[in-house]
Design a protein around this motif. Structure first.
Motif, PDB file in Angstrom:
ATOM      1  N   THR A   1      -5.293  -1.096  -3.066  1.00 29.97           N
ATOM      2  CA  THR A   1      -4.485  -2.246  -2.690  1.00 29.97           C
ATOM      3  C   THR A   1      -5.351  -3.218  -1.911  1.00 29.97           C
ATOM      4  O   THR A   1      -6.089  -2.816  -1.014  1.00 29.97           O
TER       5      THR A   1
ATOM      6  N   HIS B   1       0.828  -1.200   0.000  1.00 34.74           N
ATOM      7  CA  HIS B   1       0.000   0.000   0.000  1.00 34.74           C
ATOM      8  C   HIS B   1       0.868   1.258   0.000  1.00 34.74           C
ATOM      9  O   HIS B   1       0.550   2.252  -0.673  1.00 34.74           O
TER      10      HIS B   1
ATOM     11  N   THR C   1      -3.018  -5.355  -6.540  1.00 33.32           N
ATOM     12  CA  THR C   1      -3.064  -3.895  -6.526  1.00 33.32           C
ATOM     13  C   THR C   1      -3.517  -3.442  -7.905  1.00 33.32           C
ATOM     14  O   THR C   1      -3.209  -4.092  -8.913  1.00 33.32           O
TER      15      THR C   1
ATOM     16  N   GLU D   1       1.918   1.810  -3.469  1.00 33.68           N
ATOM     17  CA  GLU D   1       0.807   2.358  -4.266  1.00 33.68           C
ATOM     18  C   GLU D   1       0.804   3.883  -4.191  1.00 33.68           C
ATOM     19  O   GLU D   1       0.646   4.580  -5.197  1.00 33.68           O
TER      20      GLU D   1
END
Length: 459
Positions: free
Chosen positions: A112, A79, A117, A82
Motif C-alpha cells: 500500500t 493498508h 495499492t 490490504e
C-alpha cells in the motif's frame, strides 16, 4: 429449444463482450515485450507485456486508492484492507489462498502506498491461470469478517511498532508530516495506534465497496503470457463474481492537480534513545507528471544516488561521518518531495547537516559539472534497465504506468528521455528545487541545546 430469456441473456452477454477494446501500445523489439491493453465492460483495464523467452509470469491488480484517500478517522484503512483481503473469500479460506500459491512454488504479496495499492503473485508461466483465479477472487470476493478485522488489528499494531522501532524508516514518515502537515499525504500509510484501534468492520467494508469497483482497477501481467488468454481468464473471474455489470462504466482517469507546496524552514524533532541521529533535510520536489522529472532524476543521482555522488563522497568517504547517506525524490500526482537522508552519531549531526546544506546550496547556485552529469546519466540509464530484468518489475512498470499516467513508455523511450537531459536542464531544476529554504526532520537522542541549533540549520 432456446427460451426468449436465454436469447436475451446471450445477446446481452454478446453486447457486453463487444465493448471490450484491445490496443497494442508497444510493439516488442530487441528483447522488449509487446505491451497490449484491453478495456473490459465496467471500465476494467487489462495490460500485459509478453516475453516468450522467460518461464515465469507475474500477475497483479493495481487499485487507485491509497492513504491520501482517507479521512483523518480512516487513516490506515487502505493498508488495513490490504491485510484483510488475504483473510478469506466466499470460495477460499486464508489458508487456501496462501497454500494454493505455495504449492506451486510461487510468491504472493501486496503493498500500500499513498496513492495506490497493489496485489500480486509471481509463478511459473504454466501456473498463471491459478494466480489469476486466486488474486481476482481476493479482489472481488473478500468477506471482511468481524473476527478477521479483530484478529488482524493486532498484526497491524505490531507492524506499526516494528516501524517505530526502526528510526531510519520512521524518519521518512516524519519528514512527510514536516512537509505536508496533517493532510492525507502527510499522514502515515499504516495509520496510528489510535486510528487502527478505532477502525470498525463496517468502516473498512464501506471503504472496500467504494474503492474496489472495476473503474478503479488495473490488471497487469508480464512474462510468458498470452494477452487474449489473460483477458479471457480475468473477464471470467470478474463476471463470475458479478463485478462487470455496469457495462457503460469507464475507467477512472489518472489523478491530477496542481498543488504547490510552500513549506519552508519547518523543523520537527522526535527525541528517541537511539544510537544514531536520523536526519532528513529537504524541500518541495516535482509532481510525477512534471516534464522536468527526468532532469531531477539525473540531479538526484549525481547528488546522492551512489558511491560516486557528492554527498556520499563528502560525508562518508572524505570525513567518515555516516555509514548511510543518500538523496531521494518522491513524486505524487500534484506535488513532490526532495530529501537528503543521513544516519550519524548524535554529536556529529550538526557537522553532517552543515555539509549537506552547503552541498545543496552549492549545487543550487553553481550547478553540477558536465562530468558529474554525464556519469549520472549513465548510472541512471543502467539502473533503469537492470531494474527491469524480472517479470515482477515489468508488471510493476506497466501497471503503475497505466494507473498513474494512462500511457505506456518503452524502455528505449525512457533511455532517450534520460539521454536528452542537458547540463542546462539539470542546473535549471537544481536552482528551482534546491534553491528553496529546506525543512528538517530528526529522530534521535537530542539535548535541548542541540535542538536549538537544529532550528538554526534551516534558517
Amino acid at each position: 429449444m432456446t427460451s426468449r430469456s436465454s436469447k436475451a441473456t446471450a445477446r446481452t452477454s454478446s453486447e457486453a463482450r463487444a465493448v471490450a477494446r484491445t490496443q497494442t501500445l508497444l510493439q516488442g523489439t530487441n528483447g522488449i515485450g509487446t505491451v497490449r491493453r484491453t478495456t473490459l465492460p465496467g471500465g476494467l483495464r487489462v495490460v500485459t507485456e509478453t516475453l516468450p523467452s522467460v518461464r515465469s509470469a507475474t500477475f497483479g491488480i493495481w487499485v487507485q486508492v491509497g492513504s491520501r484517500d482517507e479521512t483523518p478517522t480512516l487513516n490506515g484503512a487502505t493498508h488495513y484492507l490490504e491485510h484483510l483481503l488475504f483473510k478469506g473469500t466466499r470460495k477460499r479460506s486464508a489458508l487456501d489462498i496462501s497454500s494454493a500459491i505455495d504449492a506451486v512454488g510461487g510468491e504472493m504479496n501486496a503493498f500500500t502506498a499513498k496513492e495506490y495499492t497493489c496485489y500480486y503473485a509471481r509463478v511459473l508461466d504454466t501456473d498463471l491461470p491459478l494466480a489469476i483465479d486466486v488474486v481476482c477472487d481476493m479482489l472481488t470476493g473478500s468477506l471482511i469478517l468481524e473476527e478477521d478485522v479483530d484478529a488482524e488489528r493486532g498484526v497491524i499494531l505490531e507492524e506499526i511498532a516494528m516501524t517505530e522501532d526502526d528510526p531510519g524508516d520512521c524518519v521518512h514518515d516524519l519528514f512527510a508530516h514536516t512537509m505536508l502537515g496533517d493532510t492525507p499525504l502527510g499522514r502515515p500509510v499504516l495509520g496510528t495506534v489510535d486510528t487502527i484501534n478505532a477502525l470498525t468492520r463496517s468502516q473498512v467494508a464501506r471503504f472496500y465497496k467504494k474503492h474496489y469497483d472495476p473503474r478503479h482497477l488495473v490488471v497487469a501481467a508480464a512474462g510468458n503470457v498470452d494477452h487474449a488468454t489473460v483477458v479471457r481468464q480475468v473477464r471470467k473471474a470478474f463476471e463470475k463474481a458479478g463485478a462487470l455489470t455496469q457495462t457503460d462504466a469507464v475507467p477512472l482517469a489518472p489523478r491530477d492537480g496542481a498543488r504547490t507546496l510552500k513549506t519552508a524552514g519547518r523543523v520537527e524533532l522526535l527525541n528517541r534513545r537511539t544510537e544514531q541521529a536520523h536526519v532528513v533535510l529537504g524541500m518541495p520536489g516535482l509532481a510525477r507528471t512534471d516534464e522536468r522529472r527526468w532532469a531531477l532524476g539525473v540531479l538526484n543521482t549525481a547528488l546522492g544516488g551512489g558511491m560516486s555522488s557528492r554527498l556520499f563522497q563528502e560525508v562518508r568517504e572524505k570525513r567518515g561521518l555516516a555509514y548511510s547517506v543518500y538523496s531521494y525524490t518522491s513524486g505524487f500526482a500534484d506535488c513532490g518531495l526532495f530529501g537528503v537522508y543521513a544516519g550519524c552519531r548524535p554529536n556529529q549531526v550538526h557537522d553532517v547537516l552543515k555539509i549537506c546544506r552547503d552541498e545543496l546550496d552549492r549545487v543550487a547556485s553553481d550547478g553540477l559539472s558536465d562530468e558529474e552529469i554525464g556519469r549520472a546519466v549513465g548510472q541512471l540509464s543502467g539502473s533503469t534497465v537492470l531494474g527491469l530484468e524480472d517479470t515482477g518489475a515489468l508488471m510493476n512498470r506497466i501497471g503503475k504506468s497505466e494507473l498513474c499516467w494512462g500511457t505506456q513508455m518503452s524502455v528505449d523511450d525512457m533511455l532517450a528521455r534520460i539521454a536528452a537531459v542537458t547540463p542546462d536542464d539539470v542546473r535549471e531544476v537544481a536552482r528551482d528545487v534546491l534553491g528553496r529554504r529546506p525543512s528538517l526532520s530528526v529522530i534521535g537522542p537530542l539535548k535541548d541545546k542541540q535542538a536549538d541549533r537544529l532550528h538554526e540549520a534551516v534558517s
